[in-house]
Design a protein around this motif. Structure first.
Motif, mmCIF file in Angstrom:
data_model
loop_
_atom_site.group_PDB
_atom_site.id
_atom_site.type_symbol
_atom_site.label_atom_id
_atom_site.label_comp_id
_atom_site.label_asym_id
_atom_site.label_seq_id
_atom_site.Cartn_x
_atom_site.Cartn_y
_atom_site.Cartn_z
ATOM 1 N N LEU A 35 0.804 -1.224 0.000
ATOM 2 C CA LEU A 35 0.000 0.000 0.000
ATOM 3 C C LEU A 35 0.837 1.273 0.000
ATOM 4 O O LEU A 35 0.283 2.381 0.001
ATOM 5 C CB LEU A 35 -0.926 0.020 1.225
ATOM 6 N N TRP A 42 -7.221 2.894 3.189
ATOM 7 C CA TRP A 42 -7.718 1.522 3.159
ATOM 8 C C TRP A 42 -8.127 1.088 4.561
ATOM 9 O O TRP A 42 -7.390 1.327 5.520
ATOM 10 C CB TRP A 42 -6.649 0.555 2.638
ATOM 11 N N SER A 234 -14.243 -4.503 3.604
ATOM 12 C CA SER A 234 -13.249 -3.461 3.368
ATOM 13 C C SER A 234 -13.949 -2.173 2.976
ATOM 14 O O SER A 234 -15.090 -2.173 2.494
ATOM 15 C CB SER A 234 -12.270 -3.873 2.259
ATOM 16 N N TYR A 236 -12.690 1.607 1.040
ATOM 17 C CA TYR A 236 -11.615 2.402 0.455
ATOM 18 C C TYR A 236 -12.097 3.844 0.269
ATOM 19 O O TYR A 236 -13.169 4.063 -0.311
ATOM 20 C CB TYR A 236 -11.200 1.831 -0.902
#
Length: 244
Positions: A35, A42, A234, A236
């Motif tokens: 990343l 994230w 997740s 983002y």
């Protein structure tokens, strides 16, 4: 369901130990590893509190606030935007998520529908399906040239109506994509294509991975009907580019 292969992938992605993927209290870190150069934020919630990875240029401004975020906070895009906007050095763009992350194995997956699908690598059939789908749907679920194998469901006129494929991640995970012709959604074609992709992945010694936005009801129905076990979700946060 054994999540060892998934843990290995996500730990590498976040450049942390597997034991840190499920913190009891929210964990905030600066981007590293895979990343490192990512411009956005994230967030992974894998059964514990959030694991949050921040770009280096926003860490100092956002870290203290991020430490107060709960799993329910990061799952609410409007709330997350509201909390970020006053403190983030770069404007907040689109928030993608929460996205379901699921995995399956031979014991939990029901792949009987795979019999309705077959391997498909016809450029003409795939191009025709792509033309029938809107750009965003194809971007989210369309199979790409680097997919190891692709599998389709055809209608009575031999037209491709659903296409699934997968990419191999970390030599262990089969990341599955699926797209269905708009006129054939809700008829089980997508489920059948995913079932054959997962069956093929298992035969290759891989762990099928299924990811989709939670608010995509059709795609979530595929995950539930086939028996993918939820690993977590997740989020983002896209941020505007840093000013020069």
């Amino acid at each position: 369901m054994d999540f060892a292969a998934a843990d290995e992938w996500w730990a590498r992605d976040f450049a942390c130990a597997a034991s840190e993927l499920r913190p009891r209290r929210t964990r905030v870190q600066q981007h590293a590893g895979e990343l490192l150069d990512n411009p956005g934020i994230w967030i992974l919630v894998a059964g514990g509190a959030p694991l949050i990875s921040l770009p280096g240029d926003v860490t100092a401004a956002v870290a203290a606030e991020a430490l107060t975020w709960s799993a329910s906070d990061v799952a609410d895009a409007a709330k997350l935007r509201q909390r970020l906007a006053p403190i983030c050095p770069r404007p907040v763009g689109k928030i993608v998520g929460p996205a379901f992350i699921g995995y399956g194995d031979a014991e939990c997956l029901d792949l009987d529908d795979a019999r309705r699908a077959r391997p498909c690598s016809s450029p003409e059939a795939i191009a025709k399906l792509r033309a029938a789908c809107d750009a965003e749907a194809w971007d989210h679920g369309g199979s790409k040239p680097n997919h190891e194998s692709t599998f389709g469901v055809f209608d009575d006129a031999n037209e491709l109506v659903a296409l699934s494929g997968y990419e191999i991640w970390n030599d262990a995970l089969a990341h599955i994509a699926i797209v269905t012709h708009p006129r054939h959604q809700g008829r089980g074609a997508g489920r059948a294509a995913v079932a054959l992709a997962a069956k093929h992945a298992l035969a290759a010694g891989l762990v099928p991975q299924y990811r989709t936005l939670r608010d995509n009801e059709a795609s979530m129905s595929i995950a539930k009907r086939l028996g993918f076990v939820e690993y977590g979700f997740s989020v983002y946060v896209r941020l505007a580019a840093a000013s020069s």
